[in-house]
Design an enzyme around this catalytic site. Structure first.
Site, PDB file in Angstrom:
ATOM      1  N   HIS A  41       0.835   0.147 -10.911  1.00 18.59           N
ATOM      2  CA  HIS A  41       1.488   0.696  -9.714  1.00 18.59           C
ATOM      3  C   HIS A  41       0.684   1.877  -9.152  1.00 18.59           C
ATOM      4  CE1 HIS A  41       5.044   1.954  -7.238  1.00 18.59           C
ATOM      5  NE2 HIS A  41       4.474   3.146  -7.387  1.00 18.59           N
ATOM      6  N   GLU A  42       0.415   2.855 -10.010  1.00 21.60           N
ATOM      7  CA  GLU A  42      -0.326   4.041  -9.548  1.00 21.60           C
ATOM      8  C   GLU A  42      -1.750   3.641  -9.159  1.00 21.60           C
ATOM      9  OE1 GLU A  42       1.468   6.509  -8.931  1.00 21.60           O
ATOM     10  OE2 GLU A  42       3.222   5.971 -10.140  1.00 21.60           O
ATOM     11  N   GLU A  58       3.625   2.634  -0.683  1.00 22.74           N
ATOM     12  CA  GLU A  58       4.391   1.848  -1.659  1.00 22.74           C
ATOM     13  C   GLU A  58       4.131   0.359  -1.495  1.00 22.74           C
ATOM     14  OE1 GLU A  58       5.993   2.723  -4.386  1.00 22.74           O
ATOM     15  OE2 GLU A  58       5.481   4.802  -3.951  1.00 22.74           O
ATOM     16  N   HIS A  81      -1.781   2.716  -5.604  1.00 23.14           N
ATOM     17  CA  HIS A  81      -1.868   3.910  -4.750  1.00 23.14           C
ATOM     18  C   HIS A  81      -3.314   4.403  -4.694  1.00 23.14           C
ATOM     19  CE1 HIS A  81       2.339   4.609  -3.954  1.00 23.14           C
ATOM     20  NE2 HIS A  81       2.668   4.696  -5.230  1.00 23.14           N
TER      21      HIS A  81
HETATM   22 ZN    ZN Z   1       4.629   4.731  -5.986  1.00 19.14          ZN
END
Ligand code: ZN
Length: 498
Positions: free
Chosen positions: A263-264, A293, A267
């Site tokens: 997830h990170e 997101e 980003h």
């Molecule tokens: Zn996030």
């Protein structure tokens, strides 16, 4: 004009430097700073915020921006967009009296400290007065920014230009209508696989190795991106040169860190691929929280929880992981990490029930900011909604209303970005699948063409384009939540054989 632009850029560099210093302090406070240093940090924050405030509302900057905007057709596109963004930010900051701005920074720091303690000790009463302060400031600021609009709409607009409660009410109503029956069918069907191997002991040093491998597969440039360890994972960046992701390791829940890293990492990929021409500019970051997101959740869920990806990465997980994983098939692994179960903790929630966690926070924020819900009544309201939407009983505030850091940082209006971002990602996938053989590539662990596709359509632009313009660029159509609903329905029908 040339001279004005030169001075304008010089001023931006100064602001960038303060932002950089502020960011490093923040990162430090979240990762390695001893707890006892928070008072001193608060003092430093107060000094730096005052300087930042002065730089943002300085008459010189105002003069440059005004002149550039008056001659907008003669200046290059980047400078024009910088001036536009600055103009908006200045107007926003200017509307808040300096004493209140500084006092708010201090209140935010205090609230964040109180929340950390309150969460560990399950003591909502300790956090409540701080939260109340932040809610009051936020409502007040929203009134300064735009007295004609509902305060919560003002806040939503800050995270996503043009987003309103009206849009979100419709979006969430659609999700409730279409997805609640799927949630119920999944609960009725019950578990389709024994997922106990996800709780086998996986040593932390080996989990760290798995993180390195995941970042490598994601094509993350480690020369410009590090990984740290925190309680609540996040990503921060100071420019595309310096991006920092974080994770949290649990010995008996390796998938938790694995999906935090992916997830990170999503980003990070966004920030690492901002165009070089804007890398030190105020435009050199993600366009909005929802677009951000859309990237993190795209990699975490759409790619990271797909069967082709899991089949590819499983040998690595086996190589580092416990014996219990030796005989697990890729298909069983896929079923296990896509298990859907109404639960308490948002960050651990599966894709299907995730939006319901967001809906709950959205409903509560809306009422807090409208003043129809008091902070002291928040835990009870929280618990009631968890029962109503997800059918679960909340045993304590640590696992309930205190679980997320957002409100302690004064972020109201942020939560909807997660659900919206997930929906954007599903729509992007449709167009990407038309352009490149997404799943063939994922099956071979070749994510570069996917990153390139996203760079071309989204990443490179930073804040040069507005969120809705980026959606059209990526999806060749305006936002349509039906793609997300279809994606989830198809996936869970397959996983659960409904
Ligand atoms: Zn996030």
């Amino acid at each position: 004009m040339e001279e004005t632009i030169r001075k304008f850029k010089e001023h931006l560099n100064k602001m960038q430097a303060y932002g950089h210093a502020f960011g490093i302090l923040n990162y430090d406070a979240e990762t390695v700073m001893p707890k006892g240093a928070s008072e001193h940090l608060g003092m430093t924050y107060a000094v730096l915020s005052e300087e930042m405030y002065k730089l943002t509302v300085s008459p010189e900057l105002k003069g440059y921006v005004k002149e550039i905007l008056e001659h907008r057709d003669e200046v290059d596109y980047i400078t024009r967009r910088e001036a536009e963004e600055l103009n908006e930010e200045m107007q926003r900051t200017e509307k808040i009296p300096m004493e209140e701005y500084v006092a708010y920074q201090v209140a935010q720091n205090d609230a964040s400290n109180a929340w950390h303690t309150a969460k560990v000790t399950n003591d909502f009463a300790l956090f409540a007065p701080h939260l109340e302060k932040l809610v009051n400031y936020t409502r007040k600021f929203a009134g300064y920014w735009d007295p004609d609009k509902a305060p919560y709409d003002v806040l939503l607009d800050q995270y996503e230009k043009g987003l309103t409660m009206e849009t979100l009410d419709g979006f969430f109503a659609l999700l409730r209508k279409e997805l609640l029956p799927v949630v119920e069918a999944v609960v009725k069907k019950g578990p389709v696989v024994d997922d106990s191997f996800l709780r086998a002991r996986f040593s932390l040093p080996k989990q760290r190795k798995l993180s390195d491998r995941l970042m490598e597969v994601m094509t993350i440039d480690r020369n410009h991106c590090t990984i740290g360890e925190v309680e609540h994972p996040f990503t921060t960046n100071f420019s595309k040169d310096d991006v920092r992701i974080t994770t949290h390791y649990h010995e008996k829940a390796f998938a938790s860190s694995m999906y935090s890293v992916i997830h990170e990492g999503g980003h990070a990929l966004y920030e690492l691929h901002i165009g070089d021409d804007i890398k030190y500019s105020p435009l050199g970051g993600g366009a909005s929280m929802s677009i951000h997101e859309s990237q993190s959740r795209f990699f975490e869920n759409i790619i990271g929880r797909s069967e082709p990806f899991l089949a590819y990465i499983l040998p690595d997980i086996r190589r580092f992981g416990p014996r219990a994983l030796k005989d697990v098939s890729a298909h069983d692994f896929y079923l296990a990490v896509n298990k859907s179960e109404p639960s308490l903790i948002r960050t651990e929630a599966d894709e299907l029930t995730y939006s319901f966690h967001i809906m709950i926070r959205y409903e509560l924020e809306k009422q807090l900011i409208a003043g129809t819900l008091q902070v002291k009544d928040l835990p009870e309201a929280w618990n009631r909604l968890y029962k109503e939407y997800l059918g679960v009983d909340v045993p304590n505030d640590t696992m309930g209303v205190l679980q997320d850091s957002h409100w302690s940082g004064g972020s109201f209006g942020y939560f909807p970005s997660y659900a919206l971002g997930s929906a954007y990602g599903a729509q992007m996938l449709k167009v990407m699948e038309r352009d490149i053989p997404v799943w063939e590539l994922v099956a071979k662990g070749e994510l570069k063409p996917i990153v390139n596709w996203l760079t071309e359509r989204i990443y490179q632009y930073g804040c040069l384009l507005k969120p809705n313009e980026l959606i059209v660029k990526a999806c060749e159509a305006p936002f349509d939540p039906h793609y997300y609903v279809d994606y989830l329905k198809n996936k869970y029908t397959e996983v659960y054989g409904l």
